[in-house]
Design a protein around this motif. Structure first.
Motif, PDB file in Angstrom:
ATOM      1  N   VAL A  17     -26.062 -11.784   3.949  1.00 35.04           N
ATOM      2  CA  VAL A  17     -24.838 -11.018   3.660  1.00 35.04           C
ATOM      3  C   VAL A  17     -24.574 -10.024   4.785  1.00 35.04           C
ATOM      4  CG1 VAL A  17     -23.855  -9.242   2.151  1.00 35.04           C
ATOM      5  CG2 VAL A  17     -24.929 -11.287   1.173  1.00 35.04           C
ATOM      6  N   TRP A  18     -25.607  -9.315   5.194  1.00 37.91           N
ATOM      7  CA  TRP A  18     -25.480  -8.307   6.252  1.00 37.91           C
ATOM      8  C   TRP A  18     -25.006  -8.956   7.552  1.00 37.91           C
ATOM      9  CZ3 TRP A  18     -28.744  -7.845  10.667  1.00 37.91           C
ATOM     10  CH2 TRP A  18     -28.550  -6.678  11.413  1.00 37.91           C
ATOM     11  N   TRP A  19     -25.577 -10.118   7.865  1.00 35.56           N
ATOM     12  CA  TRP A  19     -25.250 -10.822   9.094  1.00 35.56           C
ATOM     13  C   TRP A  19     -23.771 -11.205   9.126  1.00 35.56           C
ATOM     14  CZ3 TRP A  19     -27.321 -11.731  13.706  1.00 35.56           C
ATOM     15  CH2 TRP A  19     -26.776 -12.747  14.477  1.00 35.56           C
ATOM     16  N   PHE A  20     -23.303 -11.767   8.001  1.00 38.10           N
ATOM     17  CA  PHE A  20     -21.918 -12.224   7.988  1.00 38.10           C
ATOM     18  C   PHE A  20     -20.947 -11.058   7.962  1.00 38.10           C
ATOM     19  CE2 PHE A  20     -23.725 -16.316   7.045  1.00 38.10           C
ATOM     20  CZ  PHE A  20     -22.876 -17.149   7.754  1.00 38.10           C
ATOM     21  N   TRP A  21     -21.355 -10.005   7.293  1.00 37.25           N
ATOM     22  CA  TRP A  21     -20.508  -8.815   7.252  1.00 37.25           C
ATOM     23  C   TRP A  21     -20.353  -8.243   8.654  1.00 37.25           C
ATOM     24  CZ3 TRP A  21     -21.559  -3.523   8.087  1.00 37.25           C
ATOM     25  CH2 TRP A  21     -20.532  -2.669   7.699  1.00 37.25           C
ATOM     26  N   LEU A  22     -21.460  -8.225   9.363  1.00 35.58           N
ATOM     27  CA  LEU A  22     -21.437  -7.717  10.740  1.00 35.58           C
ATOM     28  C   LEU A  22     -20.591  -8.612  11.625  1.00 35.58           C
ATOM     29  CD1 LEU A  22     -24.797  -6.461  12.214  1.00 35.58           C
ATOM     30  CD2 LEU A  22     -22.647  -5.258  11.913  1.00 35.58           C
ATOM     31  N   ALA A  23     -20.750  -9.933  11.453  1.00 36.89           N
ATOM     32  CA  ALA A  23     -20.036 -10.887  12.303  1.00 36.89           C
ATOM     33  C   ALA A  23     -18.534 -10.768  12.068  1.00 36.89           C
ATOM     34  CB  ALA A  23     -20.510 -12.303  12.003  1.00 36.89           C
ATOM     35  N   ARG A  24     -18.150 -10.570  10.800  1.00 43.04           N
ATOM     36  CA  ARG A  24     -16.729 -10.509  10.485  1.00 43.04           C
ATOM     37  C   ARG A  24     -16.103  -9.206  10.990  1.00 43.04           C
ATOM     38  NH1 ARG A  24     -16.281 -12.313   4.713  1.00 43.04           N
ATOM     39  NH2 ARG A  24     -17.645 -13.853   5.628  1.00 43.04           N
ATOM     40  N   ARG A  25     -16.921  -8.174  11.068  1.00 41.55           N
ATOM     41  CA  ARG A  25     -16.391  -6.876  11.460  1.00 41.55           C
ATOM     42  C   ARG A  25     -15.986  -6.848  12.931  1.00 41.55           C
ATOM     43  NH1 ARG A  25     -20.462  -2.803  11.406  1.00 41.55           N
ATOM     44  NH2 ARG A  25     -19.556  -1.885  13.215  1.00 41.55           N
ATOM     45  N   GLU A  26     -16.464  -7.800  13.713  1.00 36.48           N
ATOM     46  CA  GLU A  26     -16.195  -7.843  15.149  1.00 36.48           C
ATOM     47  C   GLU A  26     -16.405  -6.494  15.806  1.00 36.48           C
ATOM     48  OE1 GLU A  26     -14.178 -10.918  17.415  1.00 36.48           O
ATOM     49  OE2 GLU A  26     -12.549 -10.358  16.097  1.00 36.48           O
ATOM     50  N   PRO A  27     -17.592  -6.219  16.224  1.00 35.76           N
ATOM     51  CA  PRO A  27     -17.884  -4.940  16.862  1.00 35.76           C
ATOM     52  C   PRO A  27     -17.060  -4.767  18.130  1.00 35.76           C
ATOM     53  CG  PRO A  27     -19.700  -6.480  17.149  1.00 35.76           C
ATOM     54  CD  PRO A  27     -18.742  -7.111  16.204  1.00 35.76           C
ATOM     55  N   GLY A  28     -16.891  -3.577  18.516  1.00 34.82           N
ATOM     56  CA  GLY A  28     -16.093  -3.291  19.695  1.00 34.82           C
ATOM     57  C   GLY A  28     -15.424  -1.962  19.502  1.00 34.82           C
ATOM     58  N   GLN A  29     -14.559  -1.636  20.435  1.00 35.22           N
ATOM     59  CA  GLN A  29     -13.963  -0.324  20.364  1.00 35.22           C
ATOM     60  C   GLN A  29     -12.463  -0.411  20.151  1.00 35.22           C
ATOM     61  OE1 GLN A  29     -14.090   2.798  23.611  1.00 35.22           O
ATOM     62  NE2 GLN A  29     -16.143   2.923  22.785  1.00 35.22           N
ATOM     63  N   ARG A  30     -11.963   0.476  19.341  1.00 30.93           N
ATOM     64  CA  ARG A  30     -10.529   0.598  19.115  1.00 30.93           C
ATOM     65  C   ARG A  30     -10.127   1.974  19.599  1.00 30.93           C
ATOM     66  NH1 ARG A  30      -6.932  -2.311  16.252  1.00 30.93           N
ATOM     67  NH2 ARG A  30      -8.359  -3.903  15.548  1.00 30.93           N
ATOM     68  N   SER A  31      -8.909   2.113  20.053  1.00 34.61           N
ATOM     69  CA  SER A  31      -8.490   3.407  20.565  1.00 34.61           C
ATOM     70  C   SER A  31      -7.084   3.703  20.088  1.00 34.61           C
ATOM     71  CB  SER A  31      -8.539   3.361  22.097  1.00 34.61           C
ATOM     72  OG  SER A  31      -7.859   4.469  22.639  1.00 34.61           O
ATOM     73  N   GLU A  32      -6.910   4.810  19.405  1.00 30.02           N
ATOM     74  CA  GLU A  32      -5.583   5.147  18.876  1.00 30.02           C
ATOM     75  C   GLU A  32      -4.611   5.506  19.995  1.00 30.02           C
ATOM     76  OE1 GLU A  32      -4.188   4.519  16.044  1.00 30.02           O
ATOM     77  OE2 GLU A  32      -6.139   3.619  15.618  1.00 30.02           O
ATOM     78  N   ASP A  33      -5.087   6.207  21.022  1.00 27.59           N
ATOM     79  CA  ASP A  33      -4.185   6.608  22.103  1.00 27.59           C
ATOM     80  C   ASP A  33      -4.141   5.587  23.244  1.00 27.59           C
ATOM     81  OD1 ASP A  33      -6.594   6.979  23.317  1.00 27.59           O
ATOM     82  OD2 ASP A  33      -6.385   9.135  23.651  1.00 27.59           O
ATOM     83  N   GLY A  34      -4.826   4.457  23.073  1.00 29.72           N
ATOM     84  CA  GLY A  34      -4.769   3.405  24.083  1.00 29.72           C
ATOM     85  C   GLY A  34      -5.657   3.638  25.294  1.00 29.72           C
ATOM     86  N   GLU A  35      -6.470   4.671  25.256  1.00 21.77           N
ATOM     87  CA  GLU A  35      -7.365   4.934  26.384  1.00 21.77           C
ATOM     88  C   GLU A  35      -8.766   4.425  26.073  1.00 21.77           C
ATOM     89  OE1 GLU A  35      -7.380   8.061  28.880  1.00 21.77           O
ATOM     90  OE2 GLU A  35      -5.246   8.496  28.743  1.00 21.77           O
ATOM     91  N   PHE A  36      -9.337   3.753  27.050  1.00 17.27           N
ATOM     92  CA  PHE A  36     -10.703   3.273  26.912  1.00 17.27           C
ATOM     93  C   PHE A  36     -11.488   3.694  28.140  1.00 17.27           C
ATOM     94  CE2 PHE A  36      -8.298   0.260  24.371  1.00 17.27           C
ATOM     95  CZ  PHE A  36      -9.092   0.100  23.244  1.00 17.27           C
ATOM     96  N   HIS A  37     -12.751   3.963  27.929  1.00 17.68           N
ATOM     97  CA  HIS A  37     -13.645   4.216  29.055  1.00 17.68           C
ATOM     98  C   HIS A  37     -14.733   3.157  29.053  1.00 17.68           C
ATOM     99  CE1 HIS A  37     -12.026   8.098  30.395  1.00 17.68           C
ATOM    100  NE2 HIS A  37     -11.615   8.176  29.147  1.00 17.68           N
ATOM    101  N   ILE A  38     -14.801   2.405  30.134  1.00 15.50           N
ATOM    102  CA  ILE A  38     -15.716   1.275  30.204  1.00 15.50           C
ATOM    103  C   ILE A  38     -16.693   1.478  31.346  1.00 15.50           C
ATOM    104  CG2 ILE A  38     -15.885  -1.229  30.531  1.00 15.50           C
ATOM    105  CD1 ILE A  38     -12.585  -0.643  29.679  1.00 15.50           C
TER     106      ILE A  38
END
Ligand SMILES: [Cu+2]
Length: 119
Positions: A17-38
């Motif tokens: 369950v944990w594995w699929f929940w994690l997989a579905r969540r698609e980790p990564g970053q979201r940014s409200e102001d459109g700025e990302f630092h990579i």
């Protein structure tokens, strides 16, 4: 003895369950102001998965720490955007995705790999 097997079964189910929940969540970053630092170092973009919305103006600040020529360029496949990255000072890449989709961004040798997910 039976309770050990039951417990193992429960743990296994929890893991699945944990594995699929994690997989579905698609980790990564979201940014409200459109700025990302990579961060660009050791062969990886960090974060390597960015989430954005269609029509959202994005500013991607690339902080290149890897001085090897491999890391010097970033190319966004399918978006007609690329940039040369400076070492030691952040380089801004500005783009506005016009269509939903998954866009890969890589160095010219495709050793550095990232994905921009637009929905
Ligand atoms: Cu490379």
């Amino acid at each position: 003895m039976t309770w050990i097997i039951n417990l193992a079964g429960l743990l296994l189910m929890a893991l699945i369950v944990w594995w699929f929940w994690l997989a579905r969540r698609e980790p990564g970053q979201r940014s409200e102001d459109g700025e990302f630092h990579i961060r660009v170092a050791d062969g990886v973009y960090d974060p390597a998965t960015l989430h954005a919305r269609v029509g959202q103006p994005l500013t991607l600040w690339f902080h290149r720490q890897d001085p090897s020529p491999c890391a010097e360029q970033v190319i966004f496949q399918g978006l007609d955007v690329s940039a040369f990255l400076a070492v030691g000072e952040p380089t801004a890449v500005r783009l506005t995705p016009g269509q939903a989709g998954r866009y890969r961004f890589t160095c010219q040798m495709q050793m550095y790999q990232g994905t921009l997910i637009v929905d």
